[in-house]
Design a protein around this motif. Sequence first.
Motif, PDB file in Angstrom:
ATOM      1  N   ILE A 311     -27.992  29.676 -38.210  1.00  0.00           N
ATOM      2  CA  ILE A 311     -28.093  31.022 -38.776  1.00  0.00           C
ATOM      3  C   ILE A 311     -27.138  31.933 -38.022  1.00  0.00           C
ATOM      4  N   ARG A 336     -27.625  31.622 -43.488  1.00  0.00           N
ATOM      5  CA  ARG A 336     -27.888  30.247 -43.041  1.00  0.00           C
ATOM      6  C   ARG A 336     -26.818  29.334 -43.626  1.00  0.00           C
ATOM      7  N   GLN A 349     -28.412  30.235 -47.585  1.00  0.00           N
ATOM      8  CA  GLN A 349     -29.269  31.397 -47.787  1.00  0.00           C
ATOM      9  C   GLN A 349     -28.603  32.607 -47.158  1.00  0.00           C
ATOM     10  N   TRP A 351     -29.486  36.889 -46.347  1.00  0.00           N
ATOM     11  CA  TRP A 351     -30.250  38.133 -46.417  1.00  0.00           C
ATOM     12  C   TRP A 351     -29.318  39.248 -45.982  1.00  0.00           C
ATOM     13  N   GLU A 371     -36.398  27.506 -40.945  1.00  0.00           N
ATOM     14  CA  GLU A 371     -35.243  27.457 -41.833  1.00  0.00           C
ATOM     15  C   GLU A 371     -34.771  28.837 -42.286  1.00  0.00           C
ATOM     16  N   ASP A 372     -35.651  29.665 -42.778  1.00  0.00           N
ATOM     17  CA  ASP A 372     -35.297  31.019 -43.187  1.00  0.00           C
ATOM     18  C   ASP A 372     -36.240  32.038 -42.567  1.00  0.00           C
ATOM     19  N   ASP A 373     -36.777  31.716 -41.423  1.00  0.00           N
ATOM     20  CA  ASP A 373     -37.806  32.506 -40.759  1.00  0.00           C
ATOM     21  C   ASP A 373     -37.276  32.958 -39.397  1.00  0.00           C
ATOM     22  N   ASN A 393     -38.292  37.097 -43.610  1.00  0.00           N
ATOM     23  CA  ASN A 393     -38.138  35.886 -44.411  1.00  0.00           C
ATOM     24  C   ASN A 393     -36.844  36.040 -45.199  1.00  0.00           C
ATOM     25  N   MET A 394     -35.837  35.286 -44.837  1.00  0.00           N
ATOM     26  CA  MET A 394     -34.535  35.434 -45.465  1.00  0.00           C
ATOM     27  C   MET A 394     -34.551  35.081 -46.935  1.00  0.00           C
ATOM     28  N   ALA A 395     -35.434  34.189 -47.342  1.00  0.00           N
ATOM     29  CA  ALA A 395     -35.474  33.744 -48.732  1.00  0.00           C
ATOM     30  C   ALA A 395     -36.129  34.778 -49.649  1.00  0.00           C
TER      31      ALA A 395
END
Length: 465
Positions: A311, A336, A349, A351, A371-373, A393-395
Amino acid sequence: MIRSTALSLALALALACGDDDGMSLPDATTDLDGGATLDGGGEDAGPPADGGRDAGPPPLCPTDTPVLDAASGTPAFAVVGSDYTSTSLALLGADGAVLDEGWIDSGTTDPGLVSTLGGDVVVASNGPAGTITIVDRFGVDVLSRFCLDGSLVGQLRATAVEGWGPNPRDFEVVDADEAWVSRYEPNPAEDAPTLERGTDLLGVNPTTMELDGGRVDLTVFSETVTGLDGEGMETDVAVAARPDAIVRRGDFLVVGLDRIPVDLFGEARGYGDGRAALVDLADGSVEPIELSGLANCGSVQAVPGSETDVIVACSGYSTMGFGDAAGERMTTGLVRLRVSAEGEVSEEQRWAATDDDDSIVAVGGLVVLGEDDVVGVAPGNFADVNDRLVRTNMATGVQEVVATAGGSFVLGGGATDGAGLLLVPDATDGEAAVRVFTVTAEAITEGTALPVGPTTLPPRSIHPL
């Protein structure tokens, strides 16, 4: 490994590691026609996945007289305390308990030490179990590698040139013979020797802490852009690549790049579009990783449990001047990336702070939980808003304020054990401590803070060992 073309330059740069004479010879291979001489990489020498430490010192640790007391217990984290003039290093166990309040500090002296600690220090989170590598940045420019038994593997000054400070930023170990240090500053001298030009990765033998003659030139990411001068008028601005964090993914290195002005404190403001660099360890070739629409992307962290993902945190940049939060927000975000075994990079991903008008800009002091946290620090404004620790939360874009501090610019970069423990340094006046959190998929809850000690400097960053 990529090696430099001139042995004489390598010899001029080499600095003794643990002896009083101050000079030693690197194990360098030369190629006088300007080509690269390669040797094969080995297995990753990183720490065990559980963050633990092997019993006893590794083979590279000297057996002569230690320069420090042996570390207590089994350290799993290092806490850097600093007042930006002096630094102390505390060691914590796997549960966050304080093992040594001040294992080494700016007052530590020994005939084998090239330099005592300065005020801008980080700990590299990559290397053989039983060792600690300290990167002493701006103004000192020294890398020091210690064993937990107190012995000194070696120290290395990142330049031999007077009047120029390369500002080393990170240190990534590839194997027992190969490591790389990122050098943030360009050398303004046009006639600087190849190994003294900066804006690069410099090759180091991590076992001897001597230069190996290797260099990866990253000036291809430097450029001249259109920015604004102090009167708000358009002007040309020279932007340096400014390599920062390094993360290894397979046979490649991902290097974060800030791409901000050569003259950091000048009136002219400008930036290059977001980029990271992908370096092939086999031949030293460099490819750009585009992070379009973002800026100031020097922070890179590995995703826990993944051998391919990182990331990148881009903290944004404003041409209107320091403190223009609204302007910086326009180019702030998290990305990411996935690096395949063949070196193909994909954006998995993203954000961006501009995705939602109500989003909180919290990309500093980033800790990657999954992963996206991520959790990061949203800085205060020295008025009515204090620092906040924010989970993003990137997702989904969902954010949660986990904790607040008692001041502005007091929360630093934390660390996790990957199993639910999160440690965050808080340097609030009168309340300085390591704050302890438990992480689950549903929530982050705060436990009892750990005072690092009344004689220790305010904690600024925490690093897993």
